[in-house]
Design a protein around this motif. Structure first.
Motif, PDB file in Angstrom:
ATOM      1  N   ILE A 214      -5.225 -80.328  41.496  1.00 18.75           N
ATOM      2  CA  ILE A 214      -6.342 -79.386  41.370  1.00 18.75           C
ATOM      3  C   ILE A 214      -6.033 -78.177  42.241  1.00 18.75           C
ATOM      4  CG2 ILE A 214      -8.844 -79.070  41.562  1.00 18.75           C
ATOM      5  CD1 ILE A 214      -8.224 -81.404  39.747  1.00 18.75           C
ATOM      6  N   VAL A 215      -6.207 -77.004  41.685  1.00 16.14           N
ATOM      7  CA  VAL A 215      -5.960 -75.769  42.419  1.00 16.14           C
ATOM      8  C   VAL A 215      -7.222 -74.903  42.393  1.00 16.14           C
ATOM      9  CG1 VAL A 215      -4.528 -73.684  42.582  1.00 16.14           C
ATOM     10  CG2 VAL A 215      -3.525 -75.836  41.751  1.00 16.14           C
ATOM     11  N   ALA A 216      -7.650 -74.482  43.565  1.00 13.55           N
ATOM     12  CA  ALA A 216      -8.813 -73.588  43.651  1.00 13.55           C
ATOM     13  C   ALA A 216      -8.349 -72.254  44.192  1.00 13.55           C
ATOM     14  CB  ALA A 216      -9.885 -74.189  44.551  1.00 13.55           C
ATOM     15  N   GLU A 217      -8.422 -71.237  43.363  1.00 10.13           N
ATOM     16  CA  GLU A 217      -7.957 -69.911  43.764  1.00 10.13           C
ATOM     17  C   GLU A 217      -9.129 -69.006  44.096  1.00 10.13           C
ATOM     18  OE1 GLU A 217      -4.011 -68.992  41.251  1.00 10.13           O
ATOM     19  OE2 GLU A 217      -5.617 -69.965  40.114  1.00 10.13           O
ATOM     20  N   ASN A 218      -8.868 -68.103  44.996  1.00 12.80           N
ATOM     21  CA  ASN A 218      -9.829 -67.048  45.321  1.00 12.80           C
ATOM     22  C   ASN A 218     -10.917 -67.458  46.309  1.00 12.80           C
ATOM     23  OD1 ASN A 218     -10.229 -64.326  44.994  1.00 12.80           O
ATOM     24  ND2 ASN A 218     -11.848 -64.592  43.474  1.00 12.80           N
ATOM     25  N   ALA A 219     -10.754 -68.595  46.949  1.00 14.44           N
ATOM     26  CA  ALA A 219     -11.691 -68.944  48.020  1.00 14.44           C
ATOM     27  C   ALA A 219     -11.290 -68.165  49.266  1.00 14.44           C
ATOM     28  CB  ALA A 219     -11.658 -70.441  48.301  1.00 14.44           C
ATOM     29  N   PRO A 220     -12.234 -67.611  49.984  1.00 18.11           N
ATOM     30  CA  PRO A 220     -11.907 -66.813  51.163  1.00 18.11           C
ATOM     31  C   PRO A 220     -11.473 -67.700  52.330  1.00 18.11           C
ATOM     32  CG  PRO A 220     -14.266 -67.063  50.992  1.00 18.11           C
ATOM     33  CD  PRO A 220     -13.679 -67.722  49.767  1.00 18.11           C
ATOM     34  N   ALA A 221     -10.880 -67.103  53.329  1.00 15.32           N
ATOM     35  CA  ALA A 221     -10.582 -67.819  54.569  1.00 15.32           C
ATOM     36  C   ALA A 221     -11.888 -68.124  55.289  1.00 15.32           C
ATOM     37  CB  ALA A 221      -9.683 -66.975  55.463  1.00 15.32           C
ATOM     38  N   GLY A 222     -11.942 -69.265  55.969  1.00 13.10           N
ATOM     39  CA  GLY A 222     -13.087 -69.540  56.826  1.00 13.10           C
ATOM     40  C   GLY A 222     -13.983 -70.695  56.404  1.00 13.10           C
ATOM     41  N   TRP A 223     -13.763 -71.265  55.221  1.00 13.03           N
ATOM     42  CA  TRP A 223     -14.589 -72.389  54.815  1.00 13.03           C
ATOM     43  C   TRP A 223     -14.047 -73.676  55.418  1.00 13.03           C
ATOM     44  CZ3 TRP A 223     -15.684 -71.597  48.840  1.00 13.03           C
ATOM     45  CH2 TRP A 223     -16.419 -70.405  48.688  1.00 13.03           C
ATOM     46  N   GLY A 224     -14.933 -74.548  55.813  1.00 17.89           N
ATOM     47  CA  GLY A 224     -14.533 -75.812  56.423  1.00 17.89           C
ATOM     48  C   GLY A 224     -15.094 -75.881  57.828  1.00 17.89           C
ATOM     49  N   ALA A 225     -15.131 -77.085  58.381  1.00 20.65           N
ATOM     50  CA  ALA A 225     -15.756 -77.253  59.678  1.00 20.65           C
ATOM     51  C   ALA A 225     -15.063 -78.342  60.460  1.00 20.65           C
ATOM     52  CB  ALA A 225     -17.233 -77.615  59.493  1.00 20.65           C
ATOM     53  N   PRO A 226     -14.195 -77.942  61.386  1.00 20.17           N
ATOM     54  CA  PRO A 226     -13.557 -78.953  62.224  1.00 20.17           C
ATOM     55  C   PRO A 226     -14.599 -79.650  63.083  1.00 20.17           C
ATOM     56  CG  PRO A 226     -13.041 -76.735  62.983  1.00 20.17           C
ATOM     57  CD  PRO A 226     -13.890 -76.597  61.776  1.00 20.17           C
ATOM     58  N   LEU A 227     -14.363 -80.904  63.422  1.00 22.59           N
ATOM     59  CA  LEU A 227     -13.188 -81.718  63.205  1.00 22.59           C
ATOM     60  C   LEU A 227     -13.428 -82.798  62.174  1.00 22.59           C
ATOM     61  CD1 LEU A 227     -12.046 -82.146  66.867  1.00 22.59           C
ATOM     62  CD2 LEU A 227     -10.865 -80.946  65.070  1.00 22.59           C
ATOM     63  N   TYR A 228     -14.698 -83.134  61.915  1.00 21.16           N
ATOM     64  CA  TYR A 228     -14.940 -84.229  60.977  1.00 21.16           C
ATOM     65  C   TYR A 228     -15.598 -83.749  59.705  1.00 21.16           C
ATOM     66  CZ  TYR A 228     -13.596 -86.781  65.084  1.00 21.16           C
ATOM     67  OH  TYR A 228     -12.898 -87.210  66.165  1.00 21.16           O
ATOM     68  N   GLY A 229     -15.808 -82.449  59.618  1.00 22.34           N
ATOM     69  CA  GLY A 229     -16.306 -81.873  58.385  1.00 22.34           C
ATOM     70  C   GLY A 229     -15.245 -80.951  57.803  1.00 22.34           C
ATOM     71  N   LYS A 230     -13.984 -81.254  58.142  1.00 20.72           N
ATOM     72  CA  LYS A 230     -12.859 -80.439  57.678  1.00 20.72           C
ATOM     73  C   LYS A 230     -12.851 -80.338  56.152  1.00 20.72           C
ATOM     74  CE  LYS A 230      -9.409 -81.150  61.326  1.00 20.72           C
ATOM     75  NZ  LYS A 230      -8.235 -81.950  61.758  1.00 20.72           N
ATOM     76  N   LEU A 231     -12.438 -79.207  55.674  1.00 21.09           N
ATOM     77  CA  LEU A 231     -12.342 -79.010  54.232  1.00 21.09           C
ATOM     78  C   LEU A 231     -11.423 -80.041  53.601  1.00 21.09           C
ATOM     79  CD1 LEU A 231     -12.772 -77.473  51.633  1.00 21.09           C
ATOM     80  CD2 LEU A 231     -11.161 -75.738  52.420  1.00 21.09           C
ATOM     81  N   ASP A 232     -10.267 -80.283  54.203  1.00 18.83           N
ATOM     82  CA  ASP A 232      -9.332 -81.239  53.592  1.00 18.83           C
ATOM     83  C   ASP A 232      -9.859 -82.670  53.709  1.00 18.83           C
ATOM     84  OD1 ASP A 232      -8.933 -80.694  56.269  1.00 18.83           O
ATOM     85  OD2 ASP A 232      -6.751 -80.722  56.187  1.00 18.83           O
ATOM     86  N   SER A 233     -10.580 -82.935  54.789  1.00 21.22           N
ATOM     87  CA  SER A 233     -11.163 -84.253  54.977  1.00 21.22           C
ATOM     88  C   SER A 233     -12.210 -84.522  53.899  1.00 21.22           C
ATOM     89  CB  SER A 233     -11.796 -84.282  56.373  1.00 21.22           C
ATOM     90  OG  SER A 233     -12.085 -85.562  56.795  1.00 21.22           O
TER      91      SER A 233
END
Lengths: 373, 373, 373, 373
Positions: A214-233
């Motif tokens: 899955i590829v998501a293009e055009n999302a801006p920098a800055g989304w996600g929330a370290p450390l346990y709400g990480k975007l990749d997590s």
């Protein structure tokens, strides 16, 4: 807690069993004033709908979605928009053949959730797998259609990149091709091969696994929330929650283990517009759990469909040894229909992270109260 | 919401930066009357502690943990036990050399979270990576030590199974060996090889990735909560939240994509005790998001340490192109110290799922009120 | 987050608008193997149903509930039981007269949520109050019926104890009487008075407030979770979330402010069975946020129905001053129908706290794994 | 779940016992780039600090707060700001006299949480009430100081409006006066009376209850989230979670029960600036769970301090009847120090609702991605 809910600010709670009256979801936290018609959702359900080709289950479901709440049609414009209240989406089940499943009422199908549901709950709706059926993923796809509206400039697309041991040739990647063949495969050559290959699997009463990207293009920098709400997590959690998924990776993923620090580093330069520019994307668009502004790239592995015609050894509820072969209608490669489901999950995670980002940032004196206007 | 919290009933909130006064965590939801001394936690911190061999960062930290709340020493027995109130664990930072990091104050190190934190927050504690430093994982290990007490009969162990492109020989697997060499590697032959191999990497000022495997034995069937609180989904989320992790898989994982349904099915027979017995464990101990009673097997890929001596191209906050080489003290293979961290994450997820299971099950008339006695 | 969800382990998410196709709820976290038929729920909906007497709105709604998911009928016993999966309850709207509300489309009714919804969302479904209508409370009552099954030995009952300035005489308290008159009033003398009194209010096109008391008997000591998951804190939140509620109190409530420490102390002795016994219940069954084992007593104040025939000054969306009188069908004392709603909220909170208690306690070595059998 | 956490986006987790080494809190979700020094917090702790007058406990605590994480001092400006990571605030306990409490180790003090903690947890830190001590409220006040910074234009103030049966004269209301007398009482005449009155209570070894009013001015319309995340619902929950609170009301509160619809309606006209203007504030600044833009007014009732010198009958852990008189140092009217605590709770709820509002609203196409700049 989130037994049947995913997301924090964009919250999706799904419900329903394969052979119950209906499946669906309640979406809580969708912002107001977004144009939303049932047809917007229907388009994505079509992509996942069973029975369209010989490579998916022959169950015939209209998968017609109804919006029960959360929208309001403005008389003046005739436009239907979200109101900020919970959006309920309902899809009735119409082609349940519960008799097909009588044989599996008491025996545990290997690879299925029959045994574990029984161990946990002491009761289970065995018909078509009940709650653990892939049918539930229709509700995910419906929710994903709403999520896409919230993050409209972001483009979320998925593709099948491996079937069984056969990987596609990434040099052939063509997103348009992925919409033309029944496998959502972006490599026309591989797609042609998969047609014969999967026919063989299907005729043998067997099944096979797959890998989806899955590829998501055009999302801006800055989304996600370290450390346990990480975007990749959160992506890992959402994708792993799809039926039959056994692995998730971001960017280089498991291949990163074999790289040196120099190889894996995504170096930066300035772009023509003077903005920072990454020269590669080993990170898959996420660093420190936060989006970099590059394409977000996630892959997941789907195990072979557990329902197969080949008899397998098992035990039953009464504690006797037996054999079982699943006679119902099934996908020879459930990974195919996982493509739109994976897209939906990524869209839901991104919509949630976008709204969370809004709630995390922006404390400069004075700005708060200008927001409402 | 869970920016810095993991878990639902066993909730761990970590805090602290690499070069701040202290790091630590608050554990909310630990059941009462569990014997707990600082020494119980210290033992696990030792396993992760830096500076013990030449293969990990030379930062010297005592990593001495203090319990600030949530325990009470019974005068009669002299035994200190949990009280059901929040347990706060504090680890002071003692060997911060912030000067080492002055060079990276304004330039973004490739592969690090510098750029994304700046994009999101507009400010960052650059010293030692601040919040995004692997130092935070000490708090995870401390929390994991408490989690293990809750699920005491469950045995959670981890091992390094791949370094760079080199996989261990699983035929040599010896858990005791994993405690003898500095790599937590269960294959003595591979460990000997890694010693030379990693020396080479280190001397070249480079770094390398790794794959870690965590196995939890003796967990009963029934833990987990479909569909979005699945055991595997939560494991994926927890492991992906560890610094530098780019992939997670359960059981066969990505290899399942290449299997047929017959190959992947874990058949069942009755054991000598008459209880259901799986004949294989492709599922990695999880079916339908619920534990099967077999060993729970999770693997995760750790990318090469991003801090390397080799200069890399990058940009800085002022918008100029530059080069950067990280001079601080770093692990040539951060995957090694990820072993105890991965164990801790799995223990935390299992403790949480165990308590959630308690809250999900058991509604037979009459039983509720007998629980308290 | 919980915009439209209440509870943590027993989670109820309601949805729907007054004049949309349906209202309902999804209950996530209900334990399995509890007998549940639609008729069990219907009985409680009847108690809240409008149009039964001249003292409630004349809207005619069958309020027929359908169970869309989460139950399974066992062929052998013919008994329908919960399965541990989400229970969806649907109530279709049948008597919407949206035309009645055209006049209020653009003008803000004083005391209503019209202005604030518009300020927040920039759009609102004005028909019958949309999402802010008391109609939503039918979904709460339905959820409460399920909650009662989980905590079956606990008896949750409510009564109207004040209408306008008129308080009942507590010496006359008779729970059976509360089921005989249209006011759920446990004092027959007061009920007779209220009949004339409310007729006067109704004929004047006016409305009046009320105070409701909910008592839960037979809950054991130990439910609740200090400090922010306190039983009384959650009761306050749940009761305050009911439409038109402006105050909540536990036990002595506001009257406790006027008491001395000696007066307010609930002294203890041993009962005949040798168990600790409280000699009074000023605490209302809660100390330190945890149930004492005594009856749990909560009261809440309901403001007068805001929809009245008397014209009031207001403004409209276009920014003009105007007057408004609400012509639709309304309750002269919305507090009456708040009685079953209050009962439902208390039942939901107790079911949630019971399950949470299960997940908080019980870590003695060895016990965990015996639970499943 | 939220045993010891309050808030969703502005999350405060408190920890610590009265006689343990320290109390404190972790604040997760504070936006970045807010100037924050320990002194900013200390100012509010002073207001709540014990031992300042003869009307509060004579325990001497410096209540010096340390910031352990979540801030970063910018070298250039010398200004310390939040970074968006968890802020840990620590307050060491220095004046514990645990011996004072030996007598209450085994006997349950009426009105205290001793019995219920024991019933729930089977163990309790009896020293000074352990976790259930009002000492925990220092952590709340510290968190409130941070919350105030997030919602800086909002002015949150509290006052004591009733002591025992004696209500203040609201015609005398003077906010400045509330800062001059030891009771936070805005009526100078009442304050003079309370001085004698409370001396009498104190000398009698008794205690008395109080009612506190908190007013938040300058909050915009639109904060809050129907139906279960309502602003008033969250205020009720937060205020009821304070030790000894037995009732909460918004605006007219319980008095609304006695009003007619006409009386209770807050009519609207246009203000001089052409903006909608309420002509009264019976609603207390909240309609439909959302702020109206008027002052938010909440009141709560505090029961009399349960620790009194008068002996009361009780039982002990061994199951014997006994009497108990609490000898430790206590507040004769714990309601006084509840004023700064109530302010802090309201500030925390508003900060959370403000951030949630940010995450709920604003989905017009195009705007999302402009936020970061």
């Amino acid at each position: 807690m989130s037994h049947n809910t995913i997301g924090h600010l964009f919250r999706v709670t799904t419900f329903g069993e394969s052979h119950g009256p209906a499946i669906g979801c309640v979406i809580d936290g969708c912002p107001p004033r977004i144009a939303l018609e049932a047809a917007d959702i229907q388009a994505f359900l079509e992509k996942r709908r069973p029975g369209l080709t010989r490579f998916t289950t022959q169950r015939q479901e209209a998968d017609e979605v109804k919006i029960l709440s959360g929208v309001f049609r403005d008389d003046a414009s005739g436009r239907q928009v979200t109101t900020g209240t919970p959006i309920t989406l309902l899809i009735e089940n119409t082609d349940q053949r519960s008799k097909d499943y009588a044989a599996i009422k008491d025996a545990y199908r290997p690879g299925h959730a029959d045994f574990t549901y029984d161990q946990k709950y002491g009761v289970r709706d065995h018909r078509g797998g009940g709650r653990s059926s892939a049918r539930e993923t229709a509700a995910r796809v419906a929710a994903g259609a709403v999520a896409r509206k919230i993050i409209r400039p972001v483009h979320v697309r998925g593709a099948l990149v491996q079937m069984g041991p056969h990987k596609i040739d990434r040099a052939n990647w063509d997103w348009d091709e992925a919409l033309r063949n029944p496998f959502f495969c972006p490599d026309a050559t591989a797609a042609a091969f998969f047609e014969d290959y999967l026919d063989g699997v299907r005729k043998a009463g067997s099944s096979i696994g797959a890998v989806i990207e899955i590829v998501a293009e055009n999302a801006p920098a800055g989304w996600g929330a370290p450390l346990y709400g990480k975007l990749d997590s959160e992506l890992a959690s959402a994708l792993m929650s799809i039926n039959a998924v056994k692995g998730v990776e971001i960017g280089e993923g498991f291949a990163a283990a074999a790289l040196s620090g120099e190889e894996n580093a995504d170096e930066m330069r300035l772009g023509r517009d003077g903005a920072p520019l990454f020269l590669s994307n080993h990170a898959g668009g996420v660093l420190g759990g936060i989006s970099t502004g590059q394409p977000i790239v996630a892959r997941f592995a789907v195990k072979p469909t557990s329902s197969i015609l080949q008899p397998r050894r098992t035990v039953d509820r009464a504690g006797a040894e037996t054999e079982i072969a699943t006679k119902g209608r099934h996908d020879p490669c459930v990974g195919i229909r996982a493509v739109p489901v994976g897209e939906a999950m990524v869209a839901c995670v991104l919509a949630d992270q976008f709204l969370r980002h809004r709630g995390q940032i922006g404390a400069e004196p004075g700005w708060p109260f200008t927001d409402k206007t």
